[in-house]
Enzyme design. Structure first.
Site, PDB file in Angstrom:
ATOM      1  CB  SER A 191      -0.852  -0.023   1.270  1.00 15.77           C
ATOM      2  OG  SER A 191      -1.377   1.254   1.543  1.00 15.77           O
ATOM      3  CE1 TYR A 251      -3.789  -2.677   5.699  1.00 13.75           C
ATOM      4  CE2 TYR A 251      -3.376  -0.354   5.236  1.00 13.75           C
ATOM      5  CZ  TYR A 251      -3.648  -1.634   4.796  1.00 13.75           C
ATOM      6  OH  TYR A 251      -3.762  -1.882   3.439  1.00 13.75           O
ATOM      7  CE  LYS A 310      -1.423  -4.449   3.420  1.00 12.50           C
ATOM      8  NZ  LYS A 310      -1.718  -5.741   2.809  1.00 12.50           N
TER       9      LYS A 310
HETATM   10  P1  NAD Z   1     -10.903  -6.906   1.423  1.00 11.23           P
HETATM   11  O1  NAD Z   1     -11.077  -6.869   2.902  1.00 11.23           O
HETATM   12  O2  NAD Z   1     -12.092  -6.695   0.569  1.00 11.23           O
HETATM   13  O3  NAD Z   1     -10.225  -8.291   1.002  1.00 11.23           O
HETATM   14  C1  NAD Z   1      -9.333  -8.982   1.837  1.00 11.23           C
HETATM   15  C2  NAD Z   1      -9.828 -10.423   1.935  1.00 11.23           C
HETATM   16  O4  NAD Z   1      -8.940 -11.162   2.770  1.00 11.23           O
HETATM   17  C3  NAD Z   1     -11.218 -10.543   2.565  1.00 11.23           C
HETATM   18  O5  NAD Z   1     -12.041 -11.307   1.702  1.00 11.23           O
HETATM   19  C4  NAD Z   1     -10.980 -11.263   3.881  1.00 11.23           C
HETATM   20  O6  NAD Z   1     -12.064 -12.100   4.220  1.00 11.23           O
HETATM   21  C5  NAD Z   1      -9.706 -12.016   3.576  1.00 11.23           C
HETATM   22  N1  NAD Z   1      -8.860 -12.361   4.734  1.00 11.23           N
HETATM   23  C6  NAD Z   1      -8.392 -11.536   5.712  1.00 11.23           C
HETATM   24  N2  NAD Z   1      -7.600 -12.215   6.553  1.00 11.23           N
HETATM   25  C7  NAD Z   1      -7.553 -13.502   6.095  1.00 11.23           C
HETATM   26  C8  NAD Z   1      -6.899 -14.677   6.515  1.00 11.23           C
HETATM   27  N3  NAD Z   1      -6.120 -14.704   7.600  1.00 11.23           N
HETATM   28  N4  NAD Z   1      -7.084 -15.817   5.806  1.00 11.23           N
HETATM   29  C9  NAD Z   1      -7.867 -15.830   4.709  1.00 11.23           C
HETATM   30  N5  NAD Z   1      -8.516 -14.747   4.255  1.00 11.23           N
HETATM   31  C10 NAD Z   1      -8.357 -13.598   4.948  1.00 11.23           C
HETATM   32  O7  NAD Z   1      -9.749  -5.859   1.074  1.00 11.23           O
HETATM   33  P2  NAD Z   1      -9.259  -5.332  -0.344  1.00 11.23           P
HETATM   34  O8  NAD Z   1      -9.619  -3.900  -0.432  1.00 11.23           O
HETATM   35  O9  NAD Z   1      -9.660  -6.257  -1.416  1.00 11.23           O
HETATM   36  O10 NAD Z   1      -7.688  -5.402  -0.111  1.00 11.23           O
HETATM   37  C11 NAD Z   1      -6.909  -6.510  -0.544  1.00 11.23           C
HETATM   38  C12 NAD Z   1      -5.466  -6.297  -0.098  1.00 11.23           C
HETATM   39  O11 NAD Z   1      -4.996  -5.064  -0.649  1.00 11.23           O
HETATM   40  C13 NAD Z   1      -5.303  -6.183   1.418  1.00 11.23           C
HETATM   41  O12 NAD Z   1      -4.099  -6.828   1.777  1.00 11.23           O
HETATM   42  C14 NAD Z   1      -5.194  -4.690   1.654  1.00 11.23           C
HETATM   43  O13 NAD Z   1      -4.457  -4.394   2.801  1.00 11.23           O
HETATM   44  C15 NAD Z   1      -4.475  -4.237   0.382  1.00 11.23           C
HETATM   45  N6  NAD Z   1      -4.719  -2.826   0.048  1.00 11.23           N
HETATM   46  C16 NAD Z   1      -6.004  -2.375  -0.057  1.00 11.23           C
HETATM   47  C17 NAD Z   1      -6.237  -1.025  -0.318  1.00 11.23           C
HETATM   48  C18 NAD Z   1      -7.636  -0.480  -0.410  1.00 11.23           C
HETATM   49  O14 NAD Z   1      -7.802   0.735  -0.295  1.00 11.23           O
HETATM   50  N7  NAD Z   1      -8.654  -1.304  -0.647  1.00 11.23           N
HETATM   51  C19 NAD Z   1      -5.146  -0.139  -0.490  1.00 11.23           C
HETATM   52  C20 NAD Z   1      -3.862  -0.638  -0.399  1.00 11.23           C
HETATM   53  C21 NAD Z   1      -3.646  -2.000  -0.126  1.00 11.23           C
HETATM   54  N1  UFG Z   2     -12.511  11.430   3.094  1.00 10.62           N
HETATM   55  C1  UFG Z   2     -13.484  12.359   3.369  1.00 10.62           C
HETATM   56  N2  UFG Z   2     -14.650  11.924   3.913  1.00 10.62           N
HETATM   57  C2  UFG Z   2     -14.881  10.613   4.188  1.00 10.62           C
HETATM   58  C3  UFG Z   2     -13.875   9.667   3.879  1.00 10.62           C
HETATM   59  C4  UFG Z   2     -12.698  10.120   3.345  1.00 10.62           C
HETATM   60  O1  UFG Z   2     -13.311  13.553   3.140  1.00 10.62           O
HETATM   61  O2  UFG Z   2     -15.960  10.280   4.707  1.00 10.62           O
HETATM   62  C5  UFG Z   2     -11.256  11.914   2.492  1.00 10.62           C
HETATM   63  C6  UFG Z   2     -10.043  11.633   3.355  1.00 10.62           C
HETATM   64  O3  UFG Z   2      -9.848  12.666   4.277  1.00 10.62           O
HETATM   65  C7  UFG Z   2      -8.950  11.548   2.307  1.00 10.62           C
HETATM   66  C8  UFG Z   2      -9.667  11.002   1.068  1.00 10.62           C
HETATM   67  O4  UFG Z   2     -11.050  11.210   1.292  1.00 10.62           O
HETATM   68  O5  UFG Z   2      -8.495  12.820   2.016  1.00 10.62           O
HETATM   69  C9  UFG Z   2      -9.424   9.523   0.857  1.00 10.62           C
HETATM   70  O6  UFG Z   2      -9.707   8.844   2.065  1.00 10.62           O
HETATM   71  P1  UFG Z   2      -9.831   7.266   2.154  1.00 10.62           P
HETATM   72  O7  UFG Z   2     -10.122   6.928   3.574  1.00 10.62           O
HETATM   73  O8  UFG Z   2     -10.749   6.767   1.105  1.00 10.62           O
HETATM   74  O9  UFG Z   2      -8.385   6.780   1.731  1.00 10.62           O
HETATM   75  P2  UFG Z   2      -6.982   7.097   2.406  1.00 10.62           P
HETATM   76  O10 UFG Z   2      -6.154   7.763   1.367  1.00 10.62           O
HETATM   77  O11 UFG Z   2      -7.086   7.744   3.713  1.00 10.62           O
HETATM   78  O12 UFG Z   2      -6.519   5.607   2.732  1.00 10.62           O
HETATM   79  C10 UFG Z   2      -6.168   4.712   1.722  1.00 10.62           C
HETATM   80  C11 UFG Z   2      -6.474   3.257   2.124  1.00 10.62           C
HETATM   81  C12 UFG Z   2      -5.668   2.852   3.307  1.00 10.62           C
HETATM   82  C13 UFG Z   2      -4.217   3.163   3.098  1.00 10.62           C
HETATM   83  C14 UFG Z   2      -4.070   4.626   2.733  1.00 10.62           C
HETATM   84  C15 UFG Z   2      -2.663   5.051   2.482  1.00 10.62           C
HETATM   85  O13 UFG Z   2      -7.844   3.120   2.439  1.00 10.62           O
HETATM   86  O14 UFG Z   2      -5.792   1.447   3.459  1.00 10.62           O
HETATM   87  O15 UFG Z   2      -4.815   4.872   1.550  1.00 10.62           O
HETATM   88  O16 UFG Z   2      -2.260   4.644   1.257  1.00 10.62           O
HETATM   89  F1  UFG Z   2      -3.522   2.903   4.227  1.00 10.62           F
END
Ligand code: NAD
Ligand code: UFG
Length: 339
Positions: free
Chosen positions: A125, A150, A154
């Site tokens: 991330s 979190y 990572k």
């Molecule tokens: P998500 O929660 O939708 O998907 C993660 C999946 O992993 C879920 O289905 C959950 O049930 C499963 N899971 C969690 N722990 C587990 C375990 N121990 N064994 C088996 N399954 C398990 O999240 P996502 O948004 O699809 O994110 C996927 C990956 O990408 C995550 O590692 C997350 O940290 C990373 N990531 C997500 C974002 C974002 O904004 N969505 C940004 C950067 C990185």
């Molecule tokens: N925001 C609002 N109102 C809301 C929610 C979010 O104004 O109700 C704003 C936040 O302040 C930020 C932007 O929208 O400026 C994006 O916020 P998100 O929470 O959607 O995303 P972030 O950038 O904070 O976080 C994302 C991922 C995290 C990761 C992070 C850093 O969700 O998992 O990027 O890369 F850790």
């Protein structure tokens, strides 16, 4: 490479990646404990892809159960999405995040050793960059100093993978640092539906649009940005999913360790995203500008030249596409995967 173990494959990004894998001739095997996703995703995947991916409902932390998966399937590569991802929850329960996220990654690496699986793609991330010193962020910028447990998990997993690559000559490791995924598959059959009140911006917007939530609060209107709201790099989840197929192709060239930012290279403010959503879907979003949220950085966007130069991948979909697809998903599934 044919058979791909997809941990977390019923989750938001994982499910979209499974679609891309099948489209590109791969054979995904999903492992997910469903702690943050629903079994219904499998039906949706079958509708989209015409085949039902093999599925194991187990935790990646459970080494014995995982060993069975490796025994029953000749795995060529792993895409490791499984993990907990709530920044706020990780501040309250850091040990849960360390044991789930770091613990499951350790189990995978041990089994890779045991079963001679050489290839892994990991979901990292942008949060590993902490408070970035300059924009746009390049892969060689400093990492660590993350603003939440979190983020620390990572970072720790990245270090683990880097050491693994150093000590395993045959290992091919792709670390993908995602920026802000939004959007949904254009079918409207799969998408993001967080449990409880969403922390992330796009699901909050779509839930205001569908009437589940009343009003979006824009966190901060006094940042030093073009309209006072924060800047992020929002990437369509289908572009992100495609990035994983490119990463697998890259691993086929046996590169050792590679690290890529996956974003669009463009920053969008919160207010711009709200207005893009309104325009794309011809509706008004009820919002107000409120106080800043603790821990938010004013801007965060990627330089993605490396992924293009070395893998040929770049994001092609627009913010408007993502806004249309997010709404298509939300409006067809007002309660997510629940009836
Ligand atoms: P998500 O929660 O939708 O998907 C993660 C999946 O992993 C879920 O289905 C959950 O049930 C499963 N899971 C969690 N722990 C587990 C375990 N121990 N064994 C088996 N399954 C398990 O999240 P996502 O948004 O699809 O994110 C996927 C990956 O990408 C995550 O590692 C997350 O940290 C990373 N990531 C997500 C974002 C974002 O904004 N969505 C940004 C950067 C990185
Ligand atoms: N925001 C609002 N109102 C809301 C929610 C979010 O104004 O109700 C704003 C936040 O302040 C930020 C932007 O929208 O400026 C994006 O916020 P998100 O929470 O959607 O995303 P972030 O950038 O904070 O976080 C994302 C991922 C995290 C990761 C992070 C850093 O969700 O998992 O990027 O890369 F850790």
């Amino acid at each position: 490479m044919g058979k791909i173990l997809v941990t977390g494959g019923t989750g938001y990004i994982g499910s979209h990646t499974v679609v891309e894998l099948i489209k590109n001739g791969y054979d995904p095997v999903i492992v997910d404990n469903l702690c943050n996703s629903k079994i219904e995703v499998l039906n949706r995947l079958e509708t989209i892809c015409g085949v039902r991916p093999k599925f194991y409902q187990i935790s990646v932390q459970d080494k014995e159960a995982m060993r069975q998966v490796f025994e029953e399937n000749e795995i060529d590569a792993i895409i490791h999405f499984a993990g907990l991802k709530s920044v706020g929850e990780s501040v309250l329960y850091p040990e849960k995040y360390y044991s789930n996220n770091v613990g499951s990654s350790k189990v995978l690496l041990e089994l890779m050793d045991e079963y001679r699986v050489h290839n892994i793609v990991f979901s990292s991330s942008a949060t590993v960059y902490g408070v970035p010193e300059r924009m746009p962020i390049v892969e060689s910028d400093p990492i660590g100093n993350c603003s939440s447990p979190y983020g620390d998990t990572k970072y720790q997993i990245e270090l683990l993978l880097m050491d693994y690559a150093k000590t395993h000559e045959d290992a091919n490791v792709a670390i993908l640092r995602y920026f802000n995924p939004i959007g949904a598959h254009p079918s409207g059959l799969i998408g993001e539906y967080p449990t409880g009140i969403p922390n992330n911006l796009m699901p909050y917007i779509t839930q205001v649009a569908v009437g589940t939530l009343e009003c979006l609060t824009v966190f901060g209107g006094d940042y030093d940005t073009r309209d006072g709201s924060c800047i992020r790099d929002y990437i369509h989840v289908c572009d992100l999913a495609e990035g994983h197929v490119y990463a697998l192709h890259k691993l086929e060239t046996k590169p050792g360790l590679v690290i890529y930012n996956l974003g669009t290279g463009r920053g969008t403010t919160v207010l711009e995203l709200v207005h893009a959503f309104e325009e794309a879907n011809n509706m008004k979003i009820n919002y107000k500008v409120g106080a800043r949220r603790d821990g938010d950085v004013p801007e965060n966007y990627a330089n993605c030249d490396k992924a293009y130069k070395e893998m040929g991948w770049k994001a092609t979909r627009t913010i408007k596409d993502a806004c249309r697809d997010s709404w298509n998903w939300q409006s067809k599934n007002p309660h997510g995967y629940d009836k």
